[in-house]
Design an enzyme around this catalytic site. Structure first.
Site, PDB file in Angstrom:
ATOM      1  N   ALA A 274      32.569  30.020  34.492  1.00  0.00           N
ATOM      2  CA  ALA A 274      32.071  30.779  33.715  1.00  0.00           C
ATOM      3  C   ALA A 274      31.344  31.658  33.566  1.00  0.00           C
ATOM      4  CB  ALA A 274      32.108  29.568  32.255  1.00  0.00           C
ATOM      5  N   CYS A 282      45.093  43.474  37.458  1.00  0.00           N
ATOM      6  CA  CYS A 282      46.013  42.416  37.978  1.00  0.00           C
ATOM      7  C   CYS A 282      46.025  41.555  36.239  1.00  0.00           C
ATOM      8  CB  CYS A 282      46.482  41.128  39.383  1.00  0.00           C
ATOM      9  SG  CYS A 282      46.781  42.627  40.386  1.00  0.00           S
TER      10      CYS A 282
HETATM   11  C1  UDX Z   1      43.959  38.388  40.996  1.00  0.00           C
HETATM   12  C2  UDX Z   1      44.563  37.261  41.641  1.00  0.00           C
HETATM   13  O1  UDX Z   1      42.998  35.908  41.976  1.00  0.00           O
HETATM   14  C3  UDX Z   1      45.796  37.492  43.336  1.00  0.00           C
HETATM   15  O2  UDX Z   1      46.147  36.296  43.958  1.00  0.00           O
HETATM   16  C4  UDX Z   1      46.695  38.363  42.674  1.00  0.00           C
HETATM   17  O3  UDX Z   1      47.011  38.952  43.957  1.00  0.00           O
HETATM   18  C5  UDX Z   1      45.898  40.121  42.220  1.00  0.00           C
HETATM   19  O4  UDX Z   1      44.725  39.290  40.796  1.00  0.00           O
HETATM   20  P1  UDX Z   1      42.446  40.355  41.977  1.00  0.00           P
HETATM   21  O5  UDX Z   1      42.136  41.323  40.580  1.00  0.00           O
HETATM   22  O6  UDX Z   1      41.318  41.009  43.308  1.00  0.00           O
HETATM   23  O7  UDX Z   1      43.154  39.165  41.974  1.00  0.00           O
HETATM   24  O8  UDX Z   1      40.869  39.244  41.555  1.00  0.00           O
HETATM   25  P2  UDX Z   1      40.009  37.355  41.500  1.00  0.00           P
HETATM   26  O9  UDX Z   1      39.262  37.336  42.568  1.00  0.00           O
HETATM   27  O10 UDX Z   1      41.782  36.783  40.919  1.00  0.00           O
HETATM   28  O11 UDX Z   1      39.299  37.627  39.986  1.00  0.00           O
HETATM   29  C6  UDX Z   1      39.894  37.970  38.743  1.00  0.00           C
HETATM   30  C7  UDX Z   1      38.874  37.629  38.062  1.00  0.00           C
HETATM   31  O12 UDX Z   1      38.166  36.369  37.736  1.00  0.00           O
HETATM   32  C8  UDX Z   1      37.134  38.653  37.825  1.00  0.00           C
HETATM   33  O13 UDX Z   1      37.259  39.748  37.498  1.00  0.00           O
HETATM   34  C9  UDX Z   1      36.630  37.675  38.452  1.00  0.00           C
HETATM   35  O14 UDX Z   1      35.390  38.103  37.879  1.00  0.00           O
HETATM   36  C10 UDX Z   1      36.861  36.815  37.369  1.00  0.00           C
HETATM   37  N1  UDX Z   1      37.003  35.413  37.515  1.00  0.00           N
HETATM   38  C11 UDX Z   1      36.949  34.151  38.988  1.00  0.00           C
HETATM   39  C12 UDX Z   1      35.948  34.405  36.525  1.00  0.00           C
HETATM   40  O15 UDX Z   1      35.195  35.063  35.819  1.00  0.00           O
HETATM   41  N2  UDX Z   1      35.628  33.246  36.922  1.00  0.00           N
HETATM   42  C13 UDX Z   1      36.461  32.188  37.781  1.00  0.00           C
HETATM   43  O16 UDX Z   1      35.540  31.072  38.654  1.00  0.00           O
HETATM   44  C14 UDX Z   1      36.724  33.140  39.367  1.00  0.00           C
END
Ligand code: UDX
Length: 457
Positions: A274, A282
């Site tokens: 959280a 994406c």
């Molecule tokens: C995402 C997908 O994971 C990937 O499979 C797809 O191809 C492209 O989109 P990415 O955008 O690189 O990848 O980021 P990701 O690691 O998924 O994190 C996305 C966002 O969620 C970030 O802002 C991260 O900080 C946030 N996040 C992630 C949270 O807030 N909490 C979490 O528990 C995990």
């Protein structure tokens, strides 16, 4: 059925490992990584983009964005140390002799709409239809609204019947793009043509031999897999952020709650952190485009929950702005706010839809003097939001601050010594937007510590 079919014999074992002539169209995040990785896997790669400056940088082993491992890989494949090789071009005609061409161009959100703009994808396929001699396979990797591949297959059938089409979505994460491409957790091959499937199996022979599972799907399913995966991840994050809201109201601790439910194998602990929520190029764009496409298909009710997923995510940003204003004594005017982190997540310089920038900009608009720092993303942030003050020095950002906001969990911020920070700041207020700081240590250093979903932390 929309896919073309072909009853060519299955490839022999020798053919299964043969190097292919691989084209990659669009050398942005996805394309640059994909092209370099295809050369690493032993193929003869031609990377095409219209931006000469980008090609010049790639040739010299410089990635136009921060991605751990990519400069080293580019240097390797450009210097002939890898099994395959790579050349770069701004002439689409240089792709004419390819066996397979991957289309990796962007599908940004349309201005003022939820839907994705597929213009670049459409143009790329039309250009390839005119130049690729074939027989060859064109492979879409871009994230597109379901139905796009079937439409493009019809265009190819009419204009270039010597070319086949497959859809092969990617799931790479920024910061892990090279390993996610070289050894992905699965391949989804959207094709019903045995010949297209065999060719893609040859292209990916090494990771398949190493155990990466392959799923064969029709076009629609392959397109949907990508957006469904991103919708699920976004939903998981917003679910835990919704629990954070409830914890704030009820006096619970969302971090303990996430640990506890995460022990259940069916739920799992990953993507249950959280905080300020998801951003990037994406997840936000893809869930919106998915809703828009479902609406066009008459299935909008199926995805109305994604509106709430988006809404919960945005509310977390507003919550941090509220907490920061409170920490400033009720008004930002005349206050200095130090923002640690600009990238949408650590190990990235990507600031697209970054929660950190969104929060920093709101505080600035409400009168704060906001200083943003980030180890990698300052230049990108500065280009897009010039109205904020930036520094690459953490100490400078913290110096004289009334409130410190930790918004991107870079290890260097998580590991800050609160006693040292206390000597730099003016006000001892810290807001942990990612629930990663040691609350007790910050309190012991004299700080008032606030986090999201943990009112008593
Ligand atoms: C995402 C997908 O994971 C990937 O499979 C797809 O191809 C492209 O989109 P990415 O955008 O690189 O990848 O980021 P990701 O690691 O998924 O994190 C996305 C966002 O969620 C970030 O802002 C991260 O900080 C946030 N996040 C992630 C949270 O807030 N909490 C979490 O528990 C995990």
């Amino acid at each position: 059925m929309t896919a073309t079919t072909d009853a060519s014999p299955a490839p022999t074992d020798a053919a299964a490992t043969a190097a292919q002539r691989v084209g990659v169209v669009g050398l942005g995040y996805l394309g640059a990584v994909h092209a370099a990785c295809m050369a690493e896997l032993g193929h003869h790669v031609v990377g095409y983009d219209i931006d000469q400056a980008k090609l010049d940088a790639l040739k010299e082993g410089r990635a136009p964005f921060f991605e751990p491992g990519l400069p080293e890989l580019l240097t390797r494949v450009c210097s002939g140390e890898a099994d395959g090789e790579i050349t770069f071009t701004t002439e689409v005609g240089d792709l004419k002799a390819c066996d397979v061409v991957f289309v990796c161009v962007g599908t940004p959100q349309r201005k003022g709409e939820l839907a994705a703009d597929t213009t670049y994808v459409q143009r790329a396929f039309e250009a390839l239809a005119d130049v690729v001699k074939g027989p060859a396979l064109l492979v879409g990797k871009s994230t597109v609204p379901v139905g796009t591949a079937a439409r493009l297959a019809d265009v190819l059938a009419e204009r270039a019947p010597h070319l086949e089409l497959a859809w092969n979505p990617e799931f790479l994460r920024e910061g892990h793009a090279v390993t996610d491409t070289l050894s992905p957790d699965r391949f989804v091959l959207g094709t019903t043509s045995p010949r297209a499937e065999a060719l893609l199996r040859r292209v990916y022979a090494r990771p398949i031999a190493a155990g990466t599972p392959v799923l064969i799907a029709d076009y629609a399913t392959a397109e949907l897999v990508k957006v469904a995966a991103n919708a699920f991840l976004a939903t998981k994050i917003s679910f835990i952020n919704a629990m954070a809201e409830v914890c704030e109201a009820a006096g619970g601790d969302v971090k303990v709650l996430a640990d506890a439910i995460g022990h259940d194998d069916r739920i799992g602990r990953k993507f249950l952190n959280a905080g300020v929520g998801f951003g990037g190029g994406c997840l936000p764009k893809d869930i919106r485009a998915f809703m828009a496409r479902a609406g066009e298909l008459g299935a909008d009710q199926a995805l109305t929950f994604l509106r709430e997923v988006d809404g919960i995510n945005m509310r977390r940003r507003a919550k941090v702005v509220d907490l920061a204003r409170e920490a400033c004594g009720g008004s930002f005017i005349g206050r200095k706010v130090a923002v640690l982190g600009a990238a949408f997540k650590p190990h990235s310089d990507d600031v697209r839809d970054s929660p950190a920038i969104s929060i920093a900009a709101q505080a600035r608009l409400q009168g704060a003097d906001v200083v943003v720092t980030d180890p990698e993303a300052v230049a990108n942030a500065q280009r897009l939001w010039g109205d904020l003050t930036y520094t690459t020095s953490t100490e400078e950002a913290l110096s004289g601050a009334d409130v410190v906001l930790l918004l991107t969990e870079w290890p260097q911020y998580v590991g800050l010594d609160p006693a040292h920070v206390a000597t730099l700041v003016r006000g001892t207020q810290v807001i942990d937007g990612r629930n990663v700081l040691d609350a007790a240590a910050w309190r012991a250093a004299g700080f008032t510590y606030r986090a999201l979903g943990r009112p008593n932390a």
